[in-house]
Structures are given as C-alpha cells and as structure tokens.
Scaffold this motif. Structure first.
Motif, PDB file in Angstrom:
ATOM      1  N   ASN A  49      79.028  53.598  33.241  1.00 31.15           N
ATOM      2  CA  ASN A  49      78.893  54.949  32.698  1.00 31.15           C
ATOM      3  C   ASN A  49      77.980  55.033  31.486  1.00 31.15           C
ATOM      4  O   ASN A  49      77.523  54.044  30.926  1.00 31.15           O
ATOM      5  CB  ASN A  49      80.280  55.521  32.388  1.00 31.15           C
ATOM      6  N   THR A  88      76.761  51.897  42.337  1.00 28.88           N
ATOM      7  CA  THR A  88      76.912  53.302  42.715  1.00 28.88           C
ATOM      8  C   THR A  88      76.974  53.471  44.225  1.00 28.88           C
ATOM      9  O   THR A  88      77.677  54.355  44.723  1.00 28.88           O
ATOM     10  CB  THR A  88      75.767  54.144  42.131  1.00 28.88           C
ATOM     11  N   LEU A  91      80.548  52.992  45.144  1.00 31.59           N
ATOM     12  CA  LEU A  91      81.381  54.142  44.782  1.00 31.59           C
ATOM     13  C   LEU A  91      81.144  55.316  45.720  1.00 31.59           C
ATOM     14  O   LEU A  91      82.080  56.003  46.127  1.00 31.59           O
ATOM     15  CB  LEU A  91      81.084  54.563  43.337  1.00 31.59           C
ATOM     16  N   LEU A 100      86.249  64.165  43.635  1.00 25.56           N
ATOM     17  CA  LEU A 100      85.932  63.008  42.811  1.00 25.56           C
ATOM     18  C   LEU A 100      86.761  63.016  41.538  1.00 25.56           C
ATOM     19  O   LEU A 100      86.999  64.053  40.938  1.00 25.56           O
ATOM     20  CB  LEU A 100      84.443  63.021  42.446  1.00 25.56           C
ATOM     21  N   LEU A 104      84.339  59.793  37.575  1.00 30.81           N
ATOM     22  CA  LEU A 104      83.192  59.622  38.452  1.00 30.81           C
ATOM     23  C   LEU A 104      82.194  60.761  38.331  1.00 30.81           C
ATOM     24  O   LEU A 104      80.991  60.551  38.361  1.00 30.81           O
ATOM     25  CB  LEU A 104      83.644  59.495  39.910  1.00 30.81           C
ATOM     26  N   CYS A 105      82.645  62.002  38.207  1.00 32.67           N
ATOM     27  CA  CYS A 105      81.727  63.137  38.313  1.00 32.67           C
ATOM     28  C   CYS A 105      81.353  63.733  36.974  1.00 32.67           C
ATOM     29  O   CYS A 105      80.436  64.546  36.897  1.00 32.67           O
ATOM     30  CB  CYS A 105      82.313  64.225  39.213  1.00 32.67           C
ATOM     31  N   THR A 110      81.022  57.845  35.594  1.00 29.14           N
ATOM     32  CA  THR A 110      80.184  56.815  36.213  1.00 29.14           C
ATOM     33  C   THR A 110      78.938  57.353  36.891  1.00 29.14           C
ATOM     34  O   THR A 110      77.815  56.928  36.600  1.00 29.14           O
ATOM     35  CB  THR A 110      81.026  56.032  37.233  1.00 29.14           C
ATOM     36  N   LEU A 111      79.087  58.293  37.814  1.00 32.40           N
ATOM     37  CA  LEU A 111      77.962  58.640  38.675  1.00 32.40           C
ATOM     38  C   LEU A 111      76.857  59.424  37.973  1.00 32.40           C
ATOM     39  O   LEU A 111      75.675  59.080  38.113  1.00 32.40           O
ATOM     40  CB  LEU A 111      78.463  59.379  39.911  1.00 32.40           C
TER      41      LEU A 111
END
Length: 439
Positions: A49, A88, A91, A100, A104-105, A110-111
C-alpha cells in the motif's frame, strides 16, 4: 578554476534516508519489496500500500531519481514495480464476496496505491506492462462499486483514507492521468456516483454537513484522515472536474460545519480530534490537524474564490506555529516525526503555504521542524539515516523504525528533499493525489 557545487545539506539527509531504505530492500522472486519496519525485520509484513508499504517507497525513489539523476533509483523503482505486478495480480484474482475490503479499495489501501506506483513507473520507463496493470486495477475498482441508496459504494466506510471518498478520488485521478480515453468517462461517472453517495449519507446540522467514519462507526473525527475535511476535499475536487453544483454545495456546507466547531481564540483555526472522547484535544498533524484540513480549506479557496477560506487556512497554520512545537509535545503532537502524524507532515504543510504565499515565516518554521527531525535521526555506519518513533498516540512506548511514506523513512526523506527544493527554488516532483498544493 573548478566551480564549487553549492551545499545542499537537506538533500544530503534525503540521500541518507535512501541509503538506509535501500539496505532494507528484500529480493523476491519477482523483484524488490520492503517490510513495513526494520525492528525484528523477519516478523514485519510486506505490504503493497501507499501508507506503510512499497507503493509509497516507489514514489520516493522516483522523485529522488528525477531530482538527482541517479539511474540506480529508477532501477530499484522498476524492480519494485515488478514485484507489485505479481502481488496485485494475485489480489485481483481473488473473488470478492461482499465487495472489496476497505484495505484493498481505499486510497491508502493496497490496490489504488499500487496502481499509482505502477502508473508512475510506467511514465518514467515507458513500459506498457506497468501502465496496463494500473489500468486493469482502475477498471476492477470501478466494477467493484455496488449499488447503495441512489448511488454506489465500495464499503461502508466514508473517509478519504480508506472509504468511499478515497476510492472516488482515485478513480477521478486515474481518469485524468493514466486511463485510456475509452475508459476515462466511466471512471469519472462511477467516482461521481460515489460522491453522490457521500451526500446521501451526510449528517445535517444547521446549514452544515458532517460525516462519521462510516455507517457502522459512530465516532466522528472531523479532520482530513477520517472525517469531514477529507470528504469535503473530495467533493470539492469532484466539483472542480465535473462542475456538478451538488458537489460544490456539499463541500461548502462541510466547510461551514468545520467553522462552526473550530477553536478560534487567538486568531487560530483548530478542529477537535474526535467526538466522543477528544473534544478538547487538537492534533497538529496531517491525519487530524491543520496539515490535512488545510488541504480542504485551500481547495475551497480554489473552487469558490471566497477569501474566507484562505484566511482560515492561514489561521490554521498559526494554530500550529503558536503551539510550541517542536520544543514541546502536546496532547495531539507526540513522539512522531512522520508524514501522517508528526513533524514531516507539519513541515510539508508549511512548505506548501510558502509556495503559495511566499511568506518567509512558513519556510522558517518548516526548517525548524526538519532540523529537529534531523537531530532525532539514527545514524548508521554506511551513511544511512532512519527514525524510530511512536506511530500511535495511545501507545507511546511502542516504538518502531519504519520504511514507508506516511510513517517511515520514505516520507521523512521526502520532506527533507522538498525543503531542499524550496530553498533552491526547484520543483519537487511528487505531489500526493489528495493534495491541492503545488510541488
């Protein structure tokens, strides 16, 4: 006679942070990665992240490559991007059940952070693999939006760090910077629907609007990281790019709420930390104090042209400069020198104000803050520099030496490099997407 290169001590400190960071890198099957901290390194997680993880470190590496011309830094950033491609992809291959997860979002999850890092490496290297991965992440996050009320959401969190607001901001930025022309309009459309969801769930008081952290979290932390200021910033930014008057109205009403609750004695502007439990506590940092909330005030000044917001922005800076820091700690400013909660974030805010006002007191205060940060550095035999501090106010004895941008050496080093850039009237290439200030 050979010209003597000008002394750039703050840039040298940033290089020291880089030396230490590069010594912490871990070789993986795909490339490079970093654990979040150096203490008991084998027990610290590897995260992708923008907050604690490798995405934030990539941004520092790329910025320092641009400033110094050191090709090895670009190579490190590219090898880290190679690792991010693998992480990624794994994931994104995991099916989501109820949407999500926030980690994550959200922007500091993270993404989105990985997508921003990959897109930045793509710009620096012109490697299509990284750009395509960033585009795929943006498309996946767009598609993960789920109907809610008359709009959409990604989770039940509202804030500008991990919630609906942060995801909408990421999609808007992706549409403007790296998404292809055929994808960009749908990203803006879904981001706008997320913004309308925030308006739907707002709490009304008099002529103001405010938000808790989320639908299942009654705590109100009204500053930037988890509350009204951050959400208002995203709504004002959506208005700036869509011209939807509903976003402007909601953003101004968020500003009115903050004005109604702010501490203003002594010609300052400070918004309390939390309700309940923190009405008499004033943070001085990005997450819950003027360096973050000031971003919203400046964005309001940009979209409304109303001078009141600039006056409040400067009053918020006075609240920091008259607090006694860094010589003393306060209930909202403790043993932390990072971008999120501490000294580096305060200095970065002051440098931003200097850039837009050219008032020397802001530059002087930023220098004072960073001189104190340097005094608190750990010096390593190889010339590296790191910093040990307490991330959490309520856990003052829990000290750690971190690597990432918002709590670690990457962000602290970036603050030194940006101070150098301002002193030498040069641009600093990394501006976070949740900042309205020039680099």
């Amino acid at each position: 006679m050979r010209a003597v290169a000008p002394s750039r001590p703050y840039l040298d400190v940033a290089r020291g942070a880089l030396t230490w960071l590069r010594g912490q890198a871990i070789r993986t099957d795909a490339g490079l990665a970093w654990r979040t901290g150096a203490s008991s390194r084998d027990t610290q997680p590897i995260e992708a992240n923008l907050y604690h993880g490798t995405s934030g470190i990539v941004m520092f590496l790329l910025a320092m490559h641009e400033v110094t011309g050191d090709a090895a830094l670009l190579g490190d950033a590219q090898r880290t991007a190679d690792d991010l491609l693998v992480r990624t992809a794994a994931l994104r291959a995991t099916p989501a059940r109820d949407g999500l997860a926030p980690e994550l979002c959200g922007l500091y999850g993270t993404l989105p952070g990985a997508a921003l890092a990959l897109a930045a490496v793509a710009r620096a290297t012109d490697d299509a693999r990284y750009r395509e991965a960033a585009i795929a992440i943006a498309r996946d996050i767009r598609d993960a939006a789920r109907p809610a009320g008359g709009s959409v959401e990604w989770n039940a969190t509202y804030d500008a760090s991990y919630g609906i607001a942060s995801t909408a901001l990421f999609l808007l930025h992706a549409a403007q910077t790296f998404a292809p022309a055929e994808l960009a309009p749908s990203l803006v459309e879904v981001a706008s629907r997320g913004g309308h969801r925030l308006i739907e769930v707002a709490s009304h008081v008099d002529d103001g609007l405010h938000w808790p952290i989320g639908a299942d979290h009654a705590l109100r932390m009204p500053n930037f990281g988890h509350g009204t200021a951050g959400i208002g910033y995203v709504l004002a930014t959506l208005h700036r790019h869509t011209r939807d008057p509903a976003f402007l109205d909601a953003a101004v009403r968020a500003g009115k709420y903050l004005r109604s609750v702010a501490h203003t004695d002594g010609d300052v502007f400070l918004v309390f930390h939390a309700d309940p439990g923190g009405l008499d506590r004033y943070y001085l940092s990005w997450c819950h104090g003027p360096p973050g909330t000031g971003r919203f005030l400046y964005r309001l000044a940009q979209v409304t042209a109303d001078p009141v917001w600039m006056r409040l922005l400067e009053a918020s800076a006075r609240g920091v400069m008259t607090s006694g820091i860094p010589a003393r700690t306060t209930s909202g400013f403790w043993n932390n020198v990072g971008q999120c909660c501490g000294s580096a974030g305060v200095a970065d805010f002051m440098l931003s104000l200097y850039r837009i006002t050219r008032r020397s007191e802001y530059l002087a205060f930023a220098s004072t803050m960073m001189d104190d940060v340097l005094r608190r550095a750990t010096h390593h035999a190889d010339g590296g520099l790191s910093w040990m501090h307490a991330e959490h106010r309520v856990l003052p004895a829990e000290l750690s030496t971190q690597t990432g941008y918002m709590q670690g050496a990457a962000g602290i080093g970036a603050a030194f490099a940006r101070l150098d850039a301002v002193l030498h009237d040069r641009p600093w290439p990394y501006v976070p997407i949740d900042s309205p200030f020039p680099g």
